[in-house]
Write an enzyme that holds these catalytic residues in place. Sequence first.
Site, mmCIF file in Angstrom:
data_model
loop_
_atom_site.group_PDB
_atom_site.id
_atom_site.type_symbol
_atom_site.label_atom_id
_atom_site.label_comp_id
_atom_site.label_asym_id
_atom_site.label_seq_id
_atom_site.Cartn_x
_atom_site.Cartn_y
_atom_site.Cartn_z
ATOM 1 N N ALA A 124 0.850 -1.193 0.000
ATOM 2 C CA ALA A 124 0.000 0.000 0.000
ATOM 3 C C ALA A 124 0.881 1.235 0.000
ATOM 4 O O ALA A 124 1.983 1.231 0.560
ATOM 5 C CB ALA A 124 -0.929 0.020 1.216
ATOM 6 N N VAL A 151 0.471 3.775 1.695
ATOM 7 C CA VAL A 151 0.593 4.336 3.044
ATOM 8 C C VAL A 151 1.537 3.532 3.937
ATOM 9 O O VAL A 151 1.963 4.032 4.981
ATOM 10 C CB VAL A 151 -0.800 4.431 3.711
ATOM 11 C CG1 VAL A 151 -1.284 3.057 4.155
ATOM 12 C CG2 VAL A 151 -0.805 5.414 4.865
ATOM 13 N N TYR A 152 1.900 2.302 3.551
ATOM 14 C CA TYR A 152 2.738 1.476 4.411
ATOM 15 C C TYR A 152 4.121 2.113 4.597
ATOM 16 O O TYR A 152 4.865 2.312 3.638
ATOM 17 C CB TYR A 152 2.911 0.080 3.828
ATOM 18 C CG TYR A 152 1.666 -0.776 3.873
ATOM 19 C CD1 TYR A 152 0.550 -0.410 4.610
ATOM 20 C CD2 TYR A 152 1.609 -1.980 3.169
ATOM 21 C CE1 TYR A 152 -0.586 -1.203 4.647
ATOM 22 C CE2 TYR A 152 0.479 -2.789 3.209
ATOM 23 C CZ TYR A 152 -0.617 -2.388 3.944
ATOM 24 O OH TYR A 152 -1.746 -3.173 3.973
ATOM 25 N N GLY A 153 4.450 2.400 5.822
ATOM 26 C CA GLY A 153 5.725 3.030 6.143
ATOM 27 C C GLY A 153 5.632 4.522 6.332
ATOM 28 O O GLY A 153 6.571 5.141 6.827
#
Length: 337
Positions: free
Chosen positions: A50, A52-54
Amino acid sequence: MRRQTLPGAGLSVSALCLGTAAFGDTLDERLSFRLLDAFVEAGGNFVDTANVYGKWLEGGWSRSERIIGKWLRSRGGRDRVVIATKGAHPDLDAMHIPRLSPKCIADDLEESLRHLQTDYIDLYWLHRDDPARPAEEIVGALEEHVKAGRIRAYGCSNWSAARIAEARRCCDRHGFSGFVANQLRWNLATANRERLSYPGLVEMDEEAFLFHLHTNMPAVAYTSQANGFFSKALSGDDGNRPQFEKLRALYDNEPTRRALELVRLMSAETGLEPTQIALAYLLHQPFVTVPVIGPKNERQLRQSLDALELKLDERTLKRMREIRFPKLRGENRVPGL
């Protein structure tokens, strides 16, 4: 590893999907590469990430996508892997403000293409919904990206059954390809919704289950092993005690206690790991269901792969379904449940 086709997408995906939310966070690049290599070597081809991951890490913008992009570039064979990523997630410091405008979708998609070092995304998920925005506008924007070749297919994540049905009607009217799958929170445990860590998460419930059963829409299940709850609760190895207490509070209810007892008995009888039994539950659904796994090391990956060989009898499946969906009885009962 066996494969199954997502109807309407032309995508043949492995029975398990490798989740990568921890890439660049608790898992460094070296270990992330090792897990990706081991997953593909075992026959896996479905990788989920995704935009948004991180982003919750300092200076960690989209670390998961960036690591996968480096791995793809170093290994080659882009067409051998089905890459799924998610966009249109609210800003983490303003979770109450949806980001589902055509511009937000386009901006996130362009970022993901750049991070993943690819010209196209195989399966593009909308990470959240905005019920105030017409479904026609949202799917219309996605169709433009399909036509442009930037995505091959699209799906939804954390959408209610009612909103997915609305989008399907819109797609039927306009001849759009439509959502090819739904990614939602689903495991053998039942979560106390007020304890979920982020707003806007949608869990498989009776209404959603019946929707999938009647429409045959594939489900891609995240948090498929309940964050390791069954193993931790039964082994007594709670690791980080405060973290486990939060996990216990999340699943502290009667249905989960019944599920825990069933898993305990099955584990004692078969010698199988509790996480394997929980995973097998999802692998025996009456419609295409792909669990997303999030192993922290190769041993955990192997345990998940071994769950593919576990066969559940009808009596056990019936008990699991009645525990997980207690309202699907009497007049709500459906054939085969």
